[in-house]
Design an enzyme around this catalytic site. Structure first.
Site, PDB file in Angstrom:
ATOM      1  N   GLY A 240       0.810  -1.226   0.000  1.00  0.00           N
ATOM      2  CA  GLY A 240       0.000   0.000   0.000  1.00  0.00           C
ATOM      3  C   GLY A 240       0.837   1.267   0.000  1.00  0.00           C
TER       4      GLY A 240
ATOM      5  N   THR B  98       1.854   3.264  -2.417  1.00  0.00           N
ATOM      6  CA  THR B  98       1.316   4.335  -3.264  1.00  0.00           C
ATOM      7  C   THR B  98       0.194   5.079  -2.530  1.00  0.00           C
ATOM      8  OG1 THR B  98       1.705   2.780  -5.082  1.00  0.00           O
ATOM      9  CG2 THR B  98       0.454   4.760  -5.603  1.00  0.00           C
TER      10      THR B  98
ATOM     11  N   HIS C  42      11.607   0.805   1.355  1.00  0.00           N
ATOM     12  CA  HIS C  42      11.307  -0.592   1.716  1.00  0.00           C
ATOM     13  C   HIS C  42      12.434  -1.155   2.587  1.00  0.00           C
ATOM     14  CE1 HIS C  42       8.095  -0.558  -1.173  1.00  0.00           C
ATOM     15  NE2 HIS C  42       8.851  -0.598  -2.247  1.00  0.00           N
TER      16      HIS C  42
ATOM     17  N   ARG D  34       0.388  -5.296   5.415  1.00  0.00           N
ATOM     18  CA  ARG D  34      -0.780  -5.784   4.667  1.00  0.00           C
ATOM     19  C   ARG D  34      -0.818  -7.309   4.781  1.00  0.00           C
ATOM     20  NH1 ARG D  34      -2.006  -5.090  -1.865  1.00  0.00           N
ATOM     21  NH2 ARG D  34      -4.253  -5.463  -1.710  1.00  0.00           N
TER      22      ARG D  34
ATOM     23  N   ARG E   3      -3.995  -1.750  -9.300  1.00  0.00           N
ATOM     24  CA  ARG E   3      -4.521  -2.965  -9.919  1.00  0.00           C
ATOM     25  C   ARG E   3      -5.964  -3.157  -9.471  1.00  0.00           C
ATOM     26  NH1 ARG E   3      -4.708  -8.639  -9.050  1.00  0.00           N
ATOM     27  NH2 ARG E   3      -4.262  -8.218  -6.862  1.00  0.00           N
ATOM     28  N   LYS E   4      -6.160  -3.724  -8.265  1.00  0.00           N
ATOM     29  CA  LYS E   4      -7.536  -3.912  -7.780  1.00  0.00           C
ATOM     30  C   LYS E   4      -7.796  -3.108  -6.520  1.00  0.00           C
ATOM     31  CE  LYS E   4      -9.133  -8.326  -9.463  1.00  0.00           C
ATOM     32  NZ  LYS E   4      -9.607  -9.657  -9.040  1.00  0.00           N
TER      33      LYS E   4
HETATM   34  P1  A3P Z   1      -3.352  -4.954  -5.575  1.00  0.00           P
HETATM   35  O1  A3P Z   1      -2.280  -5.478  -6.456  1.00  0.00           O
HETATM   36  O2  A3P Z   1      -3.821  -5.970  -4.576  1.00  0.00           O
HETATM   37  O3  A3P Z   1      -4.466  -4.312  -6.296  1.00  0.00           O
HETATM   38  P2  A3P Z   1       2.356  -0.580  -3.477  1.00  0.00           P
HETATM   39  O4  A3P Z   1       1.806   0.784  -3.594  1.00  0.00           O
HETATM   40  O5  A3P Z   1       3.008  -0.849  -2.161  1.00  0.00           O
HETATM   41  O6  A3P Z   1       3.155  -0.958  -4.647  1.00  0.00           O
HETATM   42  O7  A3P Z   1       1.082  -1.534  -3.430  1.00  0.00           O
HETATM   43  C1  A3P Z   1       0.255  -1.670  -4.540  1.00  0.00           C
HETATM   44  C2  A3P Z   1      -1.068  -2.236  -4.068  1.00  0.00           C
HETATM   45  O8  A3P Z   1      -1.839  -1.183  -3.456  1.00  0.00           O
HETATM   46  C3  A3P Z   1      -1.890  -2.755  -5.229  1.00  0.00           C
HETATM   47  O9  A3P Z   1      -2.684  -3.774  -4.669  1.00  0.00           O
HETATM   48  C4  A3P Z   1      -2.699  -1.516  -5.597  1.00  0.00           C
HETATM   49  O10 A3P Z   1      -3.838  -1.786  -6.354  1.00  0.00           O
HETATM   50  C5  A3P Z   1      -3.043  -0.992  -4.209  1.00  0.00           C
HETATM   51  N1  A3P Z   1      -3.381   0.429  -4.200  1.00  0.00           N
HETATM   52  C6  A3P Z   1      -2.809   1.438  -4.906  1.00  0.00           C
HETATM   53  N2  A3P Z   1      -3.398   2.601  -4.644  1.00  0.00           N
HETATM   54  C7  A3P Z   1      -4.370   2.345  -3.739  1.00  0.00           C
HETATM   55  C8  A3P Z   1      -5.346   3.162  -3.094  1.00  0.00           C
HETATM   56  N3  A3P Z   1      -5.430   4.460  -3.322  1.00  0.00           N
HETATM   57  N4  A3P Z   1      -6.195   2.560  -2.231  1.00  0.00           N
HETATM   58  C9  A3P Z   1      -6.113   1.240  -1.990  1.00  0.00           C
HETATM   59  N5  A3P Z   1      -5.219   0.414  -2.577  1.00  0.00           N
HETATM   60  C10 A3P Z   1      -4.358   0.957  -3.440  1.00  0.00           C
END
Ligand code: A3P
Length: 322
Positions: free
Chosen positions: A69, A71, A130, A152, A288-289
């Site tokens: 999470g 981003t 990270h 997560r 993504r989702k």
């Molecule tokens: P999924 O692949 O399960 O959809 P990171 O930012 O650490 O790379 O993590 C990416 C994950 O956070 C992805 O999960 C992405 O879809 C989800 N993500 C990105 N923006 C988000 C937001 N605003 N709210 C909730 N989840 C989010």
């Protein structure tokens, strides 16, 4: 072109040949450095950071294991700490990607000009990273910088990582089925893994120093964004006062940073984030989702049980409610 090719052109071959290596997710190999598994770019960033990064006491660090999470929390914290500077209607996050606004420490430290520019921009500065707790620059600890750690669910982290890495994996590398990713992840071989060691070190630090390390979860932010955003702001010494206006501000930030809002912005549909001269990612891959429990669509019941068992074994004894 692989990161490995780029790196081995440089003069650190000796260091690499002495490190244990394993099959990589996005690149050919991951290297084990001080018990954590790192891609070459990360390794290079950590080395550089150890040489020349000096934190300032006001610096804030958002720490995550990849795909937990980052981003989302980059956006939330950026919006919280800068809320006096920007109107929601013309907020920088509407036209710039979260990774453009908040750099990764291990990436920006590799580019002196970008780092110096960022260092002299407004304060407090927010860095994401990270990096495992034991490898953080000592100044981060000695100055008592604020650290926000996001956990997560392990199964969703694995599935999100696998989806992301397979999208970025060069086509000439062998295919990377989820079963391989699962086996590597369980062995601790994932970017910045072992995942559980990453989590437990920050969890323990948050128990020892609750004023300095705040431990939050992706799932709690989904369930109770009001409570979590308020808690974050208080921890970062930018509390929301009681009152309607402040409540509206909290709501505005939650909406601005919501998955649907960010994902649908032009910049996050078509933009590209250049993390370094060797590593760029299309912004859309970070959205993504954005759901809790998507692992159900990718893992078997047995895989999920095995992973939950490892999580209990590794984190149960730390008092962490997993
Ligand atoms: P999924 O692949 O399960 O959809 P990171 O930012 O650490 O790379 O993590 C990416 C994950 O956070 C992805 O999960 C992405 O879809 C989800 N993500 C990105 N923006 C988000 C937001 N605003 N709210 C909730 N989840 C989010």
């Amino acid at each position: 072109k692989h990161d490995d090719d780029e790196y081995t052109k440089n003069d650190d071959n000796d260091m690499l040949t002495n490190l244990p290596k394993e099959k990589g997710w996005r690149t050919e190999h991951l290297y084990q450095y001080k018990s954590f598994w790192l891609a070459l770019g990360a390794l290079k960033g950590i080395k550089r950071m150890q040489q020349c990064f000096k934190a300032q006491p006001t610096d804030i660090f958002l720490v995550t294991s990849p795909k937990s999470g980052t981003t989302w929390f980059k956006s939330l914290i950026y919006a919280i700490i800068n809320r006096d500077r920007f109107d929601i209607s013309s907020h920088p996050l509407l036209t710039k990607g979260p990774h453009d606004r908040v750099p990764f420490l291990e990436a920006i430290i590799q580019n002196e000009d970008s780092y110096n520019d960022y260092r002299t921009s407004s304060s407090p500065l927010l860095f994401a990273t990270h990096i495992p707790y034991s490898l953080l620059p000592t100044s981060v600890i000695s100055f008592g910088c604020k650290i926000v750690y996001v956990f997560r669910d392990t199964k969703d982290v694995l599935v999100s990582n696998w989806n992301f890495m397979t999208k970025l994996r060069p086509k000439d590398l062998p295919s990377f089925p989820i079963e391989d990713a699962f086996d590597l992840f369980c062995k601790g071989v994932s970017h910045y893994g072992p995942f559980w060691d990453h989590v437990s070190d920050y969890w323990k630090a948050s128990l020892e120093n609750p004023d300095r390390v705040l431990f939050l979860t992706y799932e709690d932010m989904k369930k109770n964004p009001n409570v979590c955003v308020t808690k974050l702001a208080k921890f970062l010494d930018k509390p929301f006062a009681d009152g309607e206006e402040e409540e509206d501000q909290v709501q505005d930030i939650i909406k601005l940073c919501s998955f649907d809002n960010l994902r649908n912005l032009e910049v996050n549909q078509t933009g590209v984030q250049h993390f370094s001269s060797q590593f760029a990612v299309e912004n859309r891959h970070f959205f993504r989702k954005g759901e809790v429990g998507d692992w159900r669509n990718h893992l078997t019941v047995e895989m999920a049980q095995q992973m939950d068992q490892i999580t209990k074994q590794k984190l149960g004894g730390t008092g962490f409610n997993c």
